[in-house]
Design a protein around this motif. Structure first.
Motif, PDB file in Angstrom:
ATOM      1  N   ALA A 169      25.300  43.133 120.368  1.00 40.91           N
ATOM      2  CA  ALA A 169      24.907  44.798 120.407  1.00 40.91           C
ATOM      3  C   ALA A 169      23.545  44.704 120.802  1.00 40.91           C
ATOM      4  O   ALA A 169      23.082  45.731 121.024  1.00 40.91           O
ATOM      5  N   THR A 170      22.831  43.510 120.829  1.00 36.87           N
ATOM      6  CA  THR A 170      21.223  43.580 121.159  1.00 36.87           C
ATOM      7  C   THR A 170      21.064  44.065 122.673  1.00 36.87           C
ATOM      8  O   THR A 170      21.813  43.406 123.611  1.00 36.87           O
ATOM      9  N   ALA A 171      20.205  44.364 123.137  1.00 35.59           N
ATOM     10  CA  ALA A 171      19.800  44.797 124.361  1.00 35.59           C
ATOM     11  C   ALA A 171      19.213  43.281 124.795  1.00 35.59           C
ATOM     12  O   ALA A 171      18.974  42.652 123.927  1.00 35.59           O
ATOM     13  N   GLY A 172      19.167  43.428 126.284  1.00 34.02           N
ATOM     14  CA  GLY A 172      18.567  42.154 126.741  1.00 34.02           C
ATOM     15  C   GLY A 172      17.139  41.792 126.173  1.00 34.02           C
ATOM     16  O   GLY A 172      16.387  42.533 125.739  1.00 34.02           O
ATOM     17  N   LEU A 173      16.696  40.533 126.167  1.00 37.10           N
ATOM     18  CA  LEU A 173      15.393  39.956 125.685  1.00 37.10           C
ATOM     19  C   LEU A 173      14.281  39.559 126.931  1.00 37.10           C
ATOM     20  O   LEU A 173      14.781  39.040 128.100  1.00 37.10           O
ATOM     21  N   ARG A 174      13.178  40.043 126.687  1.00 34.25           N
ATOM     22  CA  ARG A 174      12.168  39.756 127.528  1.00 34.25           C
ATOM     23  C   ARG A 174      11.191  38.760 126.854  1.00 34.25           C
ATOM     24  O   ARG A 174      10.779  39.047 125.673  1.00 34.25           O
ATOM     25  N   ILE A 175      11.139  37.390 127.501  1.00 34.02           N
ATOM     26  CA  ILE A 175      10.294  36.554 127.034  1.00 34.02           C
ATOM     27  C   ILE A 175       9.261  36.073 127.728  1.00 34.02           C
ATOM     28  O   ILE A 175       9.511  35.867 128.818  1.00 34.02           O
ATOM     29  N   LYS A 176       7.944  36.100 127.282  1.00 35.12           N
ATOM     30  CA  LYS A 176       6.778  35.834 127.894  1.00 35.12           C
ATOM     31  C   LYS A 176       6.309  34.181 127.455  1.00 35.12           C
ATOM     32  O   LYS A 176       6.229  34.104 126.146  1.00 35.12           O
ATOM     33  N   PRO A 177       6.100  33.387 128.257  1.00 36.04           N
ATOM     34  CA  PRO A 177       5.711  32.066 127.600  1.00 36.04           C
ATOM     35  C   PRO A 177       4.064  32.086 127.458  1.00 36.04           C
ATOM     36  O   PRO A 177       3.289  32.767 127.939  1.00 36.04           O
ATOM     37  N   ILE A 178       3.744  31.175 126.570  1.00 32.07           N
ATOM     38  CA  ILE A 178       2.568  30.698 126.203  1.00 32.07           C
ATOM     39  C   ILE A 178       2.309  29.175 126.210  1.00 32.07           C
ATOM     40  O   ILE A 178       3.184  28.626 125.503  1.00 32.07           O
ATOM     41  N   ASP A 179       1.605  28.729 126.812  1.00 33.36           N
ATOM     42  CA  ASP A 179       1.325  27.092 127.094  1.00 33.36           C
ATOM     43  C   ASP A 179       2.406  26.572 127.464  1.00 33.36           C
ATOM     44  O   ASP A 179       2.822  25.383 126.971  1.00 33.36           O
ATOM     45  N   HIS A 180       3.210  26.960 128.466  1.00 34.11           N
ATOM     46  CA  HIS A 180       4.199  26.356 129.321  1.00 34.11           C
ATOM     47  C   HIS A 180       5.241  25.617 128.295  1.00 34.11           C
ATOM     48  O   HIS A 180       5.698  24.731 128.448  1.00 34.11           O
ATOM     49  N   PRO A 181       5.861  26.543 127.749  1.00 29.94           N
ATOM     50  CA  PRO A 181       7.251  26.147 126.617  1.00 29.94           C
ATOM     51  C   PRO A 181       8.257  25.616 127.503  1.00 29.94           C
ATOM     52  O   PRO A 181       8.361  26.139 128.734  1.00 29.94           O
ATOM     53  N   THR A 182       9.394  25.287 126.933  1.00 35.53           N
ATOM     54  CA  THR A 182      10.581  25.087 127.396  1.00 35.53           C
ATOM     55  C   THR A 182      11.580  25.946 126.424  1.00 35.53           C
ATOM     56  O   THR A 182      11.309  25.749 125.209  1.00 35.53           O
ATOM     57  N   VAL A 183      12.521  26.609 126.885  1.00 32.08           N
ATOM     58  CA  VAL A 183      13.473  27.416 125.925  1.00 32.08           C
ATOM     59  C   VAL A 183      14.714  26.962 126.408  1.00 32.08           C
ATOM     60  O   VAL A 183      15.195  26.490 127.339  1.00 32.08           O
ATOM     61  N   PHE A 184      15.545  26.711 125.210  1.00 28.88           N
ATOM     62  CA  PHE A 184      16.992  26.461 125.151  1.00 28.88           C
ATOM     63  C   PHE A 184      17.689  27.715 124.905  1.00 28.88           C
ATOM     64  O   PHE A 184      17.456  28.501 123.751  1.00 28.88           O
ATOM     65  N   VAL A 185      18.527  28.217 126.027  1.00 30.39           N
ATOM     66  CA  VAL A 185      19.351  29.447 125.487  1.00 30.39           C
ATOM     67  C   VAL A 185      20.735  29.106 125.260  1.00 30.39           C
ATOM     68  O   VAL A 185      21.415  28.500 126.226  1.00 30.39           O
ATOM     69  N   VAL A 186      21.403  29.307 123.980  1.00 32.94           N
ATOM     70  CA  VAL A 186      22.568  29.051 123.416  1.00 32.94           C
ATOM     71  C   VAL A 186      23.387  30.263 123.530  1.00 32.94           C
ATOM     72  O   VAL A 186      23.206  31.250 122.841  1.00 32.94           O
ATOM     73  N   ARG A 187      24.616  30.249 124.285  1.00 34.03           N
ATOM     74  CA  ARG A 187      25.523  31.512 124.359  1.00 34.03           C
ATOM     75  C   ARG A 187      26.773  30.997 123.544  1.00 34.03           C
ATOM     76  O   ARG A 187      27.244  30.277 124.130  1.00 34.03           O
ATOM     77  N   ILE A 188      27.008  31.935 122.598  1.00 34.32           N
ATOM     78  CA  ILE A 188      28.185  31.543 122.026  1.00 34.32           C
ATOM     79  C   ILE A 188      29.372  32.778 121.973  1.00 34.32           C
ATOM     80  O   ILE A 188      28.967  33.653 121.650  1.00 34.32           O
ATOM     81  N   ASP A 189      30.695  32.668 122.341  1.00 37.93           N
ATOM     82  CA  ASP A 189      31.723  33.588 122.399  1.00 37.93           C
ATOM     83  C   ASP A 189      32.964  33.228 121.816  1.00 37.93           C
ATOM     84  O   ASP A 189      33.246  32.178 121.614  1.00 37.93           O
ATOM     85  N   GLY A 190      33.420  34.225 121.223  1.00 38.11           N
ATOM     86  CA  GLY A 190      34.891  34.307 120.575  1.00 38.11           C
ATOM     87  C   GLY A 190      35.887  33.858 121.989  1.00 38.11           C
ATOM     88  O   GLY A 190      35.488  34.419 122.974  1.00 38.11           O
ATOM     89  N   ILE A 191      37.080  33.281 121.661  1.00 38.57           N
ATOM     90  CA  ILE A 191      38.080  33.167 122.696  1.00 38.57           C
ATOM     91  C   ILE A 191      39.162  34.010 122.101  1.00 38.57           C
ATOM     92  O   ILE A 191      39.752  34.002 121.284  1.00 38.57           O
ATOM     93  N   ARG A 192      39.527  35.099 123.248  1.00 40.01           N
ATOM     94  CA  ARG A 192      40.998  35.983 122.923  1.00 40.01           C
ATOM     95  C   ARG A 192      41.898  35.123 123.202  1.00 40.01           C
ATOM     96  O   ARG A 192      42.169  34.239 123.865  1.00 40.01           O
ATOM     97  N   PRO A 193      43.170  35.533 122.748  1.00 44.72           N
ATOM     98  CA  PRO A 193      44.389  34.375 122.905  1.00 44.72           C
ATOM     99  C   PRO A 193      45.004  34.280 124.224  1.00 44.72           C
ATOM    100  O   PRO A 193      45.447  33.430 124.545  1.00 44.72           O
ATOM    101  N   ASN A 194      44.541  35.367 125.112  1.00 43.81           N
ATOM    102  CA  ASN A 194      45.041  35.311 126.490  1.00 43.81           C
ATOM    103  C   ASN A 194      43.875  34.292 127.303  1.00 43.81           C
ATOM    104  O   ASN A 194      44.088  34.285 128.512  1.00 43.81           O
ATOM    105  N   ASP A 195      42.857  33.949 126.752  1.00 48.82           N
ATOM    106  CA  ASP A 195      41.834  33.229 127.602  1.00 48.82           C
ATOM    107  C   ASP A 195      42.347  31.927 128.004  1.00 48.82           C
ATOM    108  O   ASP A 195      42.850  31.389 127.121  1.00 48.82           O
TER     109      ASP A 195
END
Length: 195
Positions: A169-195
């Motif tokens: 339900a969260t709106a999109g995120l805006r992320i600003k880097p400080i000191d050249h970081p690496t970010v890992f973005v993990v997305r998790i979804d449920g599976i519907r019976p017909n998927d």
């Protein structure tokens, strides 16, 4: 949104007793190794050897620190993973062993219960602000090295190994880097019976 600080992560023995894992987030909350729908964790790998087997689980592994690791997953050609490699996905119930390239590593593990959940993991080296869409049931952003500033009513600063967990339900995120970081973005979804 929930801010997950590295100092508050929970450590526990590996399933096979060969080391220690640090749990970042799990669902349902407080689920055990045999009952989670999804789990995000880190592990310090000190030596070569077999991986724990998790029946009915899909897994993605990324190297966070160290020279790297060679994964031998049954039925697949060996995969060489380093801190610069793309995340590597494989079935966690297939016999798997690992050989360290040169000394210990720390890895990121994302696991979901097959047939119920699915996940994706993206590794992004940041030099400019980034917009992350939140279409998934859950999205976790882990900061590696440096820091990031996440736009919110009150801006959120994530330091090395801190994470942010959001719901769909969260709106999109805006992320600003400080000191050249690496970010890992993990997305998790449920599976519907017909998927």
């Amino acid at each position: 949104m929930r801010v997950l600080r590295a100092a508050g992560y929970k450590s526990m023995p590996w399933k096979n007793g060969g080391g220690v894992t640090t749990e970042i987030a799990v669902s349902p909350a407080d689920a055990g190794l045999d009952t989670f729908d999804w789990r995000v964790s880190m592990a310090r790998v000190e030596g070569s050897g077999p991986f724990s087997s998790f029946a009915g689980i899909d897994r993605t592994l990324s190297v966070l620190e160290g020279e790297g690791i060679i994964l031998d997953v049954a039925g697949e050609p060996p995969a060489c993973l380093t801190a610069a490699s793309a995340p590597f996905s494989f079935p966690a119930d297939r016999p798997t062993s690992a050989e360290l390239i040169a000394g210990p590593i720390t890895d990121l593990n994302v696991m979901t219960r097959r047939g119920r959940m699915r996940h994706s993991v993206e590794r992004l080296v940041m030099s400019n602000p980034l917009e992350i869409g939140i279409e998934s049931r859950a999205t976790l952003v882990l900061c590696l090295g440096g820091e990031v500033l996440v736009s919110a009513a009150e801006p959120i600063r994530l330091s090395h190994l801190d994470a942010l967990l959001t719901a769909s339900a969260t709106a999109g995120l805006r992320i600003k880097p400080i000191d050249h970081p690496t970010v890992f973005v993990v997305r998790i979804d449920g599976i519907r019976p017909n998927d």
